[in-house]
Design an enzyme around this catalytic site. Structure first.
Site, mmCIF file in Angstrom:
data_model
loop_
_atom_site.group_PDB
_atom_site.id
_atom_site.type_symbol
_atom_site.label_atom_id
_atom_site.label_comp_id
_atom_site.label_asym_id
_atom_site.label_seq_id
_atom_site.Cartn_x
_atom_site.Cartn_y
_atom_site.Cartn_z
ATOM 1 N N PRO A 60 0.819 -1.217 0.000
ATOM 2 C CG PRO A 60 -0.878 -1.599 1.543
ATOM 3 C CD PRO A 60 0.441 -2.146 1.078
ATOM 4 C CB CYS A 61 1.294 3.874 -2.400
ATOM 5 S SG CYS A 61 -0.297 4.340 -3.132
ATOM 6 C CD GLN A 62 -3.490 3.156 0.776
ATOM 7 O OE1 GLN A 62 -2.422 2.542 0.864
ATOM 8 N NE2 GLN A 62 -4.639 2.565 0.480
#
Length: 224
Positions: A60-62
Site C-alpha cells: 500500500p502506498c497511502q
C-alpha cells in the site's frame, strides 16, 4: 503484474496470490482460477506458501503519499512492506520484484533496497511508465529487481542506463493504442463501480510488467 510476467516469460504461471480486498480477490479468481489465494499477508510464509522462482508484488502506498499522513514505511498500511520482506526472506526466490509509485520514490526506494540487502539480495531500481509502452497516460512506477547474484545486477545496472538497450524492441515495445476519444457512458449491467475503479487505480499496466519480464529473461540468458 502476473499477466505481464506470464506474457513475457515462457512457461511462467501464477502459483499463489495474497490480496486482502474481497472484490479484488474475486477478480483474481476469475483470471487465475488455478492459483491459490490468501487474504492476509501477515498470515502467510514458508509454512504455507509454495516456493516460487519470482516473488513479485506491491504494498500500500497511502502512507507514502503527500495526500496521506506521511508516516512512510512506519505507517500501518505502507508498513506491510515488512511482511513482504519477511515472506521474501523465508521462501528465498531467485528474483524478488517490488513495485510501487514513482512520485514518492525517495520515501521508500532507499529503505526497501537496504532491507533487501540485509537479507542478502542486491537490487536495481527500474523506472517505467505506461507512456513508455505507448499508452496515452504516464502512470509512472518504480520496479526494484533484486537477486542474490551481484554480477547479474551489475550487468543490469550498466545496461539499463543505455538508451540503446532500453529502447530496443525486445524491451520497450510501444503499442499503437488508439487516441482517447473522450468519455463514454454506458449501462454495462455491472455493479460495484467504486470497487472496480479502486482495482484499476491499484493495478499495473500489463505491458509495463512485460518489460520487466523481458529484462529478466535476457539477463537469465546473458553471457556473463
Amino acid at each position: 503484474l502476473e499477466l505481464g510476467l506470464e506474457r513475457s516469460i515462457p512457461g511462467a504461471h501464477t502459483v499463489w496470490q495474497v490480496e486482502q480486498n474481497e472484490y479484488a480477490r474475486a477478480v483474481l479468481a476469475k483470471h487465475w482460477p488455478n492459483a491459490r489465494r490468501y487474504q492476509d499477508v501477515r498470515e502467510v510464509g514458508a509454512h504455507n506458501l509454495e516456493p516460487v522462482d519470482i516473488c513479485i508484488g506491491g504494498f500500500p502506498c497511502q502512507d507514502l503519499s503527500a495526500a496521506g499522513n506521511l508516516a512512510g514505511l512506519n505507517g500501518d498500511r505502507s508498513g506491510l512492506w515488512f511482511e513482504f520482506l519477511r515472506i521474501a526472506d523465508e521462501i528465498r526466490s531467485d528474483w524478488i520484484i517490488v513495485e510501487n509509485v514513482h512520485h514518492t520514490w525517495r520515501r521508500w526506494v532507499p529503505v526497501v533496497r537496504q532491507n533487501l540487502d540485509d537479507i542478502g539480495y542486491g537490487s536495481v531500481p527500474l523506472r517505467l511508465s505506461a507512456a513508455d509502452v505507448g499508452a496515452w497516460h504516464r502512470r509512472r512506477r518504480v520496479f526494484i529487481l533484486a537477486h542474490t547474484n551481484c554480477k547479474l545486477l551489475r550487468q543490469l545496472s550498466r545496461r539499463w542506463c543505455r538508451p540503446d538497450w532500453q529502447n530496443t524492441k525486445e524491451h520497450v515495445r510501444p503499442n499503437r493504442w488508439p487516441p482517447p476519444s473522450g468519455p463514454r457512458r454506458a449501462d454495462d449491467g455491472l455493479s460495484r463501480r467504486v470497487d472496480r475503479l479502486r482495482c484499476l487505480g491499484n493495478a499495473v499496466v500489463p505491458q509495463v510488467a512485460e518489460v520487466v519480464g523481458r529484462v529478466i529473461m535476457e539477463l537469465e540468458h546473458a553471457d556473463l
